[in-house]
Design an enzyme around this catalytic site. Structure first.
Site, PDB file in Angstrom:
ATOM      1  N   HIS A 142      -1.381  -9.979  -3.107  1.00  0.00           N
ATOM      2  CA  HIS A 142      -1.416  -8.525  -3.250  1.00  0.00           C
ATOM      3  C   HIS A 142      -0.978  -7.811  -1.969  1.00  0.00           C
ATOM      4  O   HIS A 142      -0.864  -6.590  -1.941  1.00  0.00           O
ATOM      5  CB  HIS A 142      -2.845  -8.099  -3.631  1.00  0.00           C
ATOM      6  CG  HIS A 142      -2.959  -6.711  -4.165  1.00  0.00           C
ATOM      7  ND1 HIS A 142      -3.636  -5.712  -3.500  1.00  0.00           N
ATOM      8  CD2 HIS A 142      -2.480  -6.136  -5.300  1.00  0.00           C
ATOM      9  CE1 HIS A 142      -3.588  -4.593  -4.207  1.00  0.00           C
ATOM     10  NE2 HIS A 142      -2.889  -4.816  -5.295  1.00  0.00           N
ATOM     11  N   ARG A 195     -11.559   6.482  -5.073  1.00  0.00           N
ATOM     12  CA  ARG A 195     -10.954   7.123  -6.249  1.00  0.00           C
ATOM     13  C   ARG A 195     -11.586   6.661  -7.553  1.00  0.00           C
ATOM     14  O   ARG A 195     -11.837   7.459  -8.450  1.00  0.00           O
ATOM     15  CB  ARG A 195      -9.450   6.840  -6.289  1.00  0.00           C
ATOM     16  CG  ARG A 195      -8.786   7.328  -7.579  1.00  0.00           C
ATOM     17  CD  ARG A 195      -7.290   7.157  -7.570  1.00  0.00           C
ATOM     18  NE  ARG A 195      -6.871   5.804  -7.294  1.00  0.00           N
ATOM     19  CZ  ARG A 195      -6.810   4.826  -8.213  1.00  0.00           C
ATOM     20  NH1 ARG A 195      -7.220   5.047  -9.444  1.00  0.00           N
ATOM     21  NH2 ARG A 195      -6.376   3.625  -7.877  1.00  0.00           N
TER      22      ARG A 195
END
Length: 293
Positions: free
Chosen positions: A37, A166
């Protein structure tokens, strides 16, 4: 290196990999059993009689769609220590070397979580010693149990903690005697908030990392991730100024309550409405613009 297990992008990644191979590039498809990632690029070029390295490290993907819709940070650097760390990581990913000790780069699943826990513990110790102690973290999600317990311990010691999360957040802020010194907010706006930032007061010598990793078990224990330092007061202050805008947003921010509910950030009568994405967009659009006469 192309990670084929990217959600919704498997087909396009295969197509891209085929085009790269046809053009003569060597393409590798990640590490078996561990999703890659990290977002990294290393360039080596001849300049005069010397070979010079440049590294690009980011919080977001090399993807045109994401670049238009996501907020992210990236660093382009010729710092030779950091470039060597990136080189070591690529050597590991391509199977051409064992796990090597890195000097500046933090990487999962080896050193990233361990170092984050150590940095939180350092702030905790500073608070217990009566020193100013503060942590600001911006991520997409916070679910990792050890980190959550470390944040609670830091809060009990008096560390001021601001978390900009978030999405999913399993930490409960504002609980008396446990997390009364922790604030959590989520920013929902025109762009998808995607950057990851770790900031530690560090007894007057702040430490700032930008990262590809959210604070989740899968990211820290089962993925190849990186966190890279931002050094120099000018660059650190630039990121910190942006974090301050996120923490004072009163139009697009949702504030997490102790019971798990989110409420709109308060906008008192007479307060100036502040929207972080609008402010940053206006600032970036004005960069390089001719001065007004």
């Amino acid at each position: 290196m192309v990670e084929l297990r990217a959600r919704f992008d498997e087909e396009s990644n295969l197509t891209l990999a085929s085009r790269l191979q046809q053009a003569g590039a060597m393409v590798i498809y990640g590490v078996v059993g561990v999703k890659t990632h990290a977002k990294l690029m290393l360039i080596q070029r001849r300049e005069g009689s010397e070979l010079v390295r440049y590294a690009h490290l980011g919080t977001g993907n090399y993807h045109t769609g994401n670049a238009r819709l996501y907020t992210d940070y990236s660093l382009l650097t010729s710092d030779q220590v950091l470039c060597e760390d990136v080189h070591k990581l690529f050597s590991q990913l391509t199977g051409m070397g064992k796990v090597l000790r890195m000097k500046k780069l933090l990487h999962a699943p080896f050193t990233l979580k361990k170092t984050l826990l150590e940095l939180i513990a350092r702030e905790t110790a500073n608070a217990e010693a009566g020193k100013p102690a503060k942590i600001i973290i911006k991520v997409n999600a916070l679910t990792e149990p050890k980190l959550i317990r470390a944040f609670y311990k830091a809060s009990i010691a008096g560390v001021q903690i601001d978390l900009i999360v978030r999405g999913v957040c399993c930490l409960r802020p504002g609980v008396e005697g446990v997390s009364q010194n922790i604030r959590v907010r989520s920013i929902i706006g025109r762009f998808l908030e995607h950057s990851r930032v770790y900031w530690f007061a560090n007894d007057g010598d702040p430490l700032l990392y930008l990262a590809s990793a959210d604070l989740m078990e899968r990211n820290l224990d089962r993925r190849v991730e990186t966190a890279f330092p931002i050094q120099g007061k000018k660059l650190q202050q630039r990121v910190l100024n942006a974090l301050d805008l996120y923490l004072t947003d009163n139009t697009s921010a949702l504030v997490l309550q102790p019971d798990g509910q989110y409420i709109r950030a308060p906008l008192a009568e007479g307060d100036t409405p502040r929207n972080v994405q609008t402010q940053l967009l206006e600032k970036l659009c004005n960069v390089g613009a001719p001065a007004a006469h």
